[in-house]
Design a protein around this motif. Structure first.
Motif, PDB file in Angstrom:
ATOM      1  N   ALA A  49      -4.528   5.579   5.598  1.00  4.75           N
ATOM      2  CA  ALA A  49      -4.178   6.999   5.420  1.00  4.75           C
ATOM      3  C   ALA A  49      -5.443   7.718   4.975  1.00  4.75           C
ATOM      4  CB  ALA A  49      -3.075   7.145   4.382  1.00  4.75           C
ATOM      5  N   PRO A  50      -5.497   9.047   5.150  1.00  4.14           N
ATOM      6  CA  PRO A  50      -6.699   9.767   4.712  1.00  4.14           C
ATOM      7  C   PRO A  50      -6.985   9.493   3.234  1.00  4.14           C
ATOM      8  CG  PRO A  50      -5.302  11.210   6.010  1.00  4.14           C
ATOM      9  CD  PRO A  50      -4.524   9.936   5.787  1.00  4.14           C
ATOM     10  N   GLY A  51      -8.242   9.216   2.935  1.00  3.61           N
ATOM     11  CA  GLY A  51      -8.643   9.011   1.547  1.00  3.61           C
ATOM     12  C   GLY A  51      -8.404   7.617   0.997  1.00  3.61           C
ATOM     13  N   ILE A  52      -7.797   6.741   1.794  1.00  9.64           N
ATOM     14  CA  ILE A  52      -7.540   5.369   1.320  1.00  9.64           C
ATOM     15  C   ILE A  52      -8.613   4.436   1.878  1.00  9.64           C
ATOM     16  CG2 ILE A  52      -5.888   3.452   1.271  1.00  9.64           C
ATOM     17  CD1 ILE A  52      -4.926   5.976  -0.212  1.00  9.64           C
ATOM     18  N   ARG A  53      -9.286   3.726   0.984  1.00  9.75           N
ATOM     19  CA  ARG A  53     -10.326   2.783   1.415  1.00  9.75           C
ATOM     20  C   ARG A  53      -9.673   1.448   1.777  1.00  9.75           C
ATOM     21  NH1 ARG A  53     -14.029   2.214  -3.435  1.00  9.75           N
ATOM     22  NH2 ARG A  53     -15.054   0.786  -2.015  1.00  9.75           N
ATOM     23  N   PRO A  54      -9.674   1.089   3.066  1.00 11.86           N
ATOM     24  CA  PRO A  54      -8.940  -0.104   3.473  1.00 11.86           C
ATOM     25  C   PRO A  54      -9.712  -1.396   3.238  1.00 11.86           C
ATOM     26  CG  PRO A  54      -9.266   1.458   5.305  1.00 11.86           C
ATOM     27  CD  PRO A  54     -10.218   1.827   4.220  1.00 11.86           C
ATOM     28  N   GLY A  55      -9.004  -2.441   2.876  1.00 12.22           N
ATOM     29  CA  GLY A  55      -9.540  -3.793   2.985  1.00 12.22           C
ATOM     30  C   GLY A  55      -9.376  -4.200   4.437  1.00 12.22           C
ATOM     31  N   SER A  56     -10.101  -5.230   4.862  1.00 15.03           N
ATOM     32  CA  SER A  56      -9.931  -5.668   6.256  1.00 15.03           C
ATOM     33  C   SER A  56      -8.513  -6.189   6.481  1.00 15.03           C
ATOM     34  CB  SER A  56     -10.932  -6.776   6.594  1.00 15.03           C
ATOM     35  OG  SER A  56     -12.231  -6.242   6.634  1.00 15.03           O
ATOM     36  N   ASP A  57      -7.954  -6.829   5.466  1.00 13.89           N
ATOM     37  CA  ASP A  57      -6.602  -7.383   5.625  1.00 13.89           C
ATOM     38  C   ASP A  57      -5.539  -6.284   5.732  1.00 13.89           C
ATOM     39  OD1 ASP A  57      -7.018  -6.715   2.957  1.00 13.89           O
ATOM     40  OD2 ASP A  57      -6.555  -8.703   2.164  1.00 13.89           O
ATOM     41  N   THR A  58      -5.568  -5.328   4.800  1.00 14.88           N
ATOM     42  CA  THR A  58      -4.565  -4.261   4.839  1.00 14.88           C
ATOM     43  C   THR A  58      -4.745  -3.393   6.094  1.00 14.88           C
ATOM     44  OG1 THR A  58      -6.030  -3.023   3.378  1.00 14.88           O
ATOM     45  CG2 THR A  58      -4.150  -4.092   2.361  1.00 14.88           C
ATOM     46  N   ALA A  59      -6.000  -3.194   6.526  1.00 12.60           N
ATOM     47  CA  ALA A  59      -6.252  -2.407   7.734  1.00 12.60           C
ATOM     48  C   ALA A  59      -5.643  -3.092   8.958  1.00 12.60           C
ATOM     49  CB  ALA A  59      -7.753  -2.218   7.945  1.00 12.60           C
ATOM     50  N   TYR A  69       1.577  -0.898   2.395  1.00  6.17           N
ATOM     51  CA  TYR A  69       2.135  -0.694   1.054  1.00  6.17           C
ATOM     52  C   TYR A  69       3.449  -1.454   0.882  1.00  6.17           C
ATOM     53  CZ  TYR A  69      -1.449   2.718   0.063  1.00  6.17           C
ATOM     54  OH  TYR A  69      -2.659   3.312  -0.158  1.00  6.17           O
ATOM     55  N   LYS A  70       4.130  -1.741   1.993  1.00  4.88           N
ATOM     56  CA  LYS A  70       5.397  -2.477   1.910  1.00  4.88           C
ATOM     57  C   LYS A  70       5.200  -3.979   2.033  1.00  4.88           C
ATOM     58  CE  LYS A  70       8.610   1.087   3.285  1.00  4.88           C
ATOM     59  NZ  LYS A  70       8.798   1.851   4.521  1.00  4.88           N
ATOM     60  N   VAL A  71       4.205  -4.405   2.827  1.00  2.00           N
ATOM     61  CA  VAL A  71       4.136  -5.845   3.134  1.00  2.00           C
ATOM     62  C   VAL A  71       2.977  -6.585   2.481  1.00  2.00           C
ATOM     63  CG1 VAL A  71       5.356  -5.584   5.331  1.00  2.00           C
ATOM     64  CG2 VAL A  71       2.864  -5.497   5.309  1.00  2.00           C
ATOM     65  N   LEU A 218      -8.821 -24.231 -10.627  1.00  2.00           N
ATOM     66  CA  LEU A 218      -8.634 -22.931 -11.282  1.00  2.00           C
ATOM     67  C   LEU A 218      -7.916 -22.024 -10.299  1.00  2.00           C
ATOM     68  CD1 LEU A 218     -12.332 -22.601 -12.522  1.00  2.00           C
ATOM     69  CD2 LEU A 218     -10.400 -23.465 -13.831  1.00  2.00           C
ATOM     70  N   THR A 219      -6.911 -21.286 -10.765  1.00  2.08           N
ATOM     71  CA  THR A 219      -6.120 -20.474  -9.832  1.00  2.08           C
ATOM     72  C   THR A 219      -6.208 -18.987 -10.173  1.00  2.08           C
ATOM     73  OG1 THR A 219      -4.120 -20.648 -11.171  1.00  2.08           O
ATOM     74  CG2 THR A 219      -4.468 -22.349  -9.513  1.00  2.08           C
ATOM     75  N   ARG A 220      -6.116 -18.181  -9.109  1.00  2.00           N
ATOM     76  CA  ARG A 220      -6.128 -16.724  -9.297  1.00  2.00           C
ATOM     77  C   ARG A 220      -5.415 -16.047  -8.121  1.00  2.00           C
ATOM     78  NH1 ARG A 220     -10.735 -18.202  -6.803  1.00  2.00           N
ATOM     79  NH2 ARG A 220     -11.585 -16.794  -5.243  1.00  2.00           N
ATOM     80  N   GLY A 221      -5.061 -14.788  -8.315  1.00  2.00           N
ATOM     81  CA  GLY A 221      -4.525 -13.963  -7.224  1.00  2.00           C
ATOM     82  C   GLY A 221      -3.270 -14.480  -6.562  1.00  2.00           C
ATOM     83  N   PRO A 222      -2.199 -14.810  -7.328  1.00  2.00           N
ATOM     84  CA  PRO A 222      -0.979 -15.278  -6.683  1.00  2.00           C
ATOM     85  C   PRO A 222      -0.297 -14.175  -5.873  1.00  2.00           C
ATOM     86  CG  PRO A 222      -0.578 -14.890  -9.014  1.00  2.00           C
ATOM     87  CD  PRO A 222      -2.053 -14.678  -8.789  1.00  2.00           C
ATOM     88  N   GLY A 223       0.354 -14.545  -4.807  1.00  3.75           N
ATOM     89  CA  GLY A 223       1.084 -13.565  -3.999  1.00  3.75           C
ATOM     90  C   GLY A 223       2.279 -14.208  -3.326  1.00  3.75           C
ATOM     91  N   LEU A 224       3.378 -13.502  -3.290  1.00  5.37           N
ATOM     92  CA  LEU A 224       4.594 -13.987  -2.634  1.00  5.37           C
ATOM     93  C   LEU A 224       4.438 -13.786  -1.130  1.00  5.37           C
ATOM     94  CD1 LEU A 224       7.470 -14.990  -3.568  1.00  5.37           C
ATOM     95  CD2 LEU A 224       8.222 -12.639  -3.192  1.00  5.37           C
ATOM     96  N   ALA A 225       4.767 -14.819  -0.364  1.00  2.80           N
ATOM     97  CA  ALA A 225       4.673 -14.693   1.097  1.00  2.80           C
ATOM     98  C   ALA A 225       5.550 -13.533   1.547  1.00  2.80           C
ATOM     99  CB  ALA A 225       5.125 -15.988   1.755  1.00  2.80           C
ATOM    100  N   PRO A 226       4.959 -12.515   2.172  1.00  2.96           N
ATOM    101  CA  PRO A 226       5.732 -11.310   2.484  1.00  2.96           C
ATOM    102  C   PRO A 226       6.681 -11.499   3.670  1.00  2.96           C
ATOM    103  CG  PRO A 226       3.482 -11.092   3.282  1.00  2.96           C
ATOM    104  CD  PRO A 226       3.550 -12.410   2.574  1.00  2.96           C
ATOM    105  N   LYS A 227       7.675 -10.620   3.731  1.00  2.00           N
ATOM    106  CA  LYS A 227       8.574 -10.584   4.896  1.00  2.00           C
ATOM    107  C   LYS A 227       7.910  -9.693   5.929  1.00  2.00           C
ATOM    108  CE  LYS A 227      13.489 -11.180   4.114  1.00  2.00           C
ATOM    109  NZ  LYS A 227      13.778 -11.537   2.737  1.00  2.00           N
ATOM    110  N   ILE A 228       7.473 -10.268   7.028  1.00  6.31           N
ATOM    111  CA  ILE A 228       6.849  -9.463   8.081  1.00  6.31           C
ATOM    112  C   ILE A 228       7.512  -9.808   9.409  1.00  6.31           C
ATOM    113  CG2 ILE A 228       4.718  -9.097   9.416  1.00  6.31           C
ATOM    114  CD1 ILE A 228       3.146  -9.307   6.894  1.00  6.31           C
ATOM    115  N   GLU A 229       7.984  -8.788  10.100  1.00  6.47           N
ATOM    116  CA  GLU A 229       8.616  -9.033  11.382  1.00  6.47           C
ATOM    117  C   GLU A 229       7.555  -9.506  12.376  1.00  6.47           C
ATOM    118  OE1 GLU A 229      11.853  -6.895  14.337  1.00  6.47           O
ATOM    119  OE2 GLU A 229      10.685  -5.655  12.985  1.00  6.47           O
ATOM    120  N   LYS A 230       7.821 -10.624  13.017  1.00  7.99           N
ATOM    121  CA  LYS A 230       6.827 -11.206  13.913  1.00  7.99           C
ATOM    122  C   LYS A 230       6.641 -10.343  15.161  1.00  7.99           C
ATOM    123  CE  LYS A 230       6.212 -14.739  11.181  1.00  7.99           C
ATOM    124  NZ  LYS A 230       6.106 -14.039   9.895  1.00  7.99           N
ATOM    125  N   PHE A 231       5.411 -10.398  15.693  1.00  7.67           N
ATOM    126  CA  PHE A 231       4.979  -9.509  16.773  1.00  7.67           C
ATOM    127  C   PHE A 231       5.961  -9.484  17.954  1.00  7.67           C
ATOM    128  CE2 PHE A 231       2.393  -8.194  20.401  1.00  7.67           C
ATOM    129  CZ  PHE A 231       1.708  -7.114  19.873  1.00  7.67           C
TER     130      PHE A 231
END
Ligand code: ZN
Ligand code: ZN
Length: 402
Positions: A49-59, A69-71, A218-231
């Motif tokens: 979106a305008p003004g949002i600096r994307p990571g390569s993953d989120t982009a 923002y949802k997934v 050593l562990t960091r950055g945990p994340g729940l596997a998101p629900k993403i509708e497959k292509f």
């Protein structure tokens, strides 16, 4: 008709001193990219979106039509998928380091950055803690990923990596009441991992060779596997991806693209081979995402000369691609974000976009760069809308209404 989406990572720029106040695309010659803009339509795009600096993953999530923002739940899940782990919905994925611990104190958070023996050590770290499965895999260097699989799990847990040497491994804390079990399981695993690693013959071998022991995780950055509708489910067609970047492969795989992770990035990569792979994929599939890394790395380094060369290399590839491609192929060329040479990181500046193909209108754009494309007929769009536009050009969308 079929679709090839070429994403040149970090190609967009701002005016810079390297190019006398122009962007790299403005200052360099690239007749084949220009040809796409000239014989098709151009525009600019805010990948998130305008003004949002994307990571390569989120982009890339956005470019595949998902609302990041949802997934997006963090890097952990996509890193695990990117190294070939079978991540399932409900799993918690955690980024890991092998570290060196002496008398309870972390003396090296990266085990000397020495990967020797870590594949084998990683295999020994697949254990069960109570009814919860702990699946570990070594990635590259000192890194790895852990999947926590079971019931009643949460990703709202603290890191065990203190992010500093000379400290003890932290106890993971539950950041919400529902995360108590996950934090406890992880803490028990961290202890168990130290026992397994200390006793493993591969660590004796590391010691013999003078490498620091890899005796802790050593562990960091945990994340729940998101629900993403497959292509295929989402769009009703099959899709593939060619990339040399593990993190992108993680995203595209998880989104349901048949992903080929290939060697070589930047100026050293064989782009013709990657093009051929993408065209090959398009024999059986209707969509392919061809991800090209290079411009982004050189921009992070502030290396204008290398970025200019990389654009030349991409341009030569586009020239061959247009000659080899079947007539009914729609080709879109864009970037996942801008990485300005002077800023050395991603910015929100919209990226140039050109779409070329039989069904595409032809506008008056003559050149492919950030400014010329802004005057094109596509106008300014959001990343999430691109795939819908491409699908419609290829005749693969449904009528809305009557
Ligand atoms: Zn990127
Ligand atoms: Zn980057």
């Amino acid at each position: 008709m079929k679709i090839l989406l070429v994403i040149c990572d970090g190609m967009g720029d701002r005016p810079s001193k390297y190019f006398k106040g122009k962007t790299a695309l403005q200052a360099t010659k690239h007749k084949n990219l220009d040809l796409l803009a000239k014989n098709g339509s151009a525009g600019i795009m805010d990948t998130i979106a305008p003004g949002i600096r994307p990571g390569s993953d989120t982009a890339h999530l956005a470019l595949l039509g998902h609302d990041p923002y949802k997934v997006y739940t963090g890097r952990g899940p996509f890193e695990a998928t990117g190294i070939g782990m079978d991540l399932r919905e409900g799993d918690v994925a955690v980024r890991c380091n092998f570290g060196t611990v002496k008398n309870g104190t972390i003396v090296d958070r990266r085990a000397g950055r020495e990967a020797f023996g870590l594949d084998e050590l990683g295999k020994a770290l697949n254990v069960k803690i109570g009814d919860t499965e702990m699946l570990f895999k070594h990635a590259v260097g000192h890194r790895g990923a852990l999947i926590i699989r079971g019931t009643g799990l949460s990703d709202k847990i603290g890191d065990t990596d203190p992010h500093e040497e000379g400290k003890q491994i932290k106890t993971s804390v539950a950041l919400e009441p529902e995360a108590k079990k996950t934090a406890e399981v992880l803490n028990e695993y961290i202890k168990k991992a130290q026992e397994i690693l200390a006793a493993h013959p591969m660590n004796k071998e590391r010691e013999k060779r003078g490498f620091p022991l890899a005796n802790a995780i050593l562990t960091r950055g945990p994340g729940l596997a998101p629900k993403i509708e497959k292509f295929e489910k989402k769009y009703g067609i099959k899709g593939g991806c060619v990339t040399a970047t593990g993190a992108i492969a993680g995203v595209t795989k998880y989104c349901g693209l048949d992903t080929k992770l290939v060697e070589g990035r930047g100026l050293a990569s064989d782009l013709d081979k990657k093009t051929d792979m993408a065209l090959d994929m398009l024999k059986e599939k209707e969509f392919c995402l061809l991800h090209i890394k290079g411009c982004d790395d050189y921009s992070h380094d502030g290396n204008g000369a290398a970025k200019a060369k990389m654009i030349g290399k991409i341009d030569a590839m586009i020239g061959k691609l247009v000659k080899k491609a079947p007539k009914d192929l729609i080709i879109a060329v864009t970037a996942d974000h801008s990485t300005p040479l002077e800023f050395k990181n991603h910015t929100s500046d919209p990226v140039p976009l050109a779409i070329y193909g039989q069904t595409m209108r032809r506008d008056n754009t003559k050149r492919y760069d950030e400014i010329e494309c802004a005057g094109g007929a596509i106008g300014r769009i959001r990343g999430q809308d691109l795939i819908k536009i491409l699908l419609d050009l290829a005749g693969k969308t449904q009528l809305f209404g009557a």
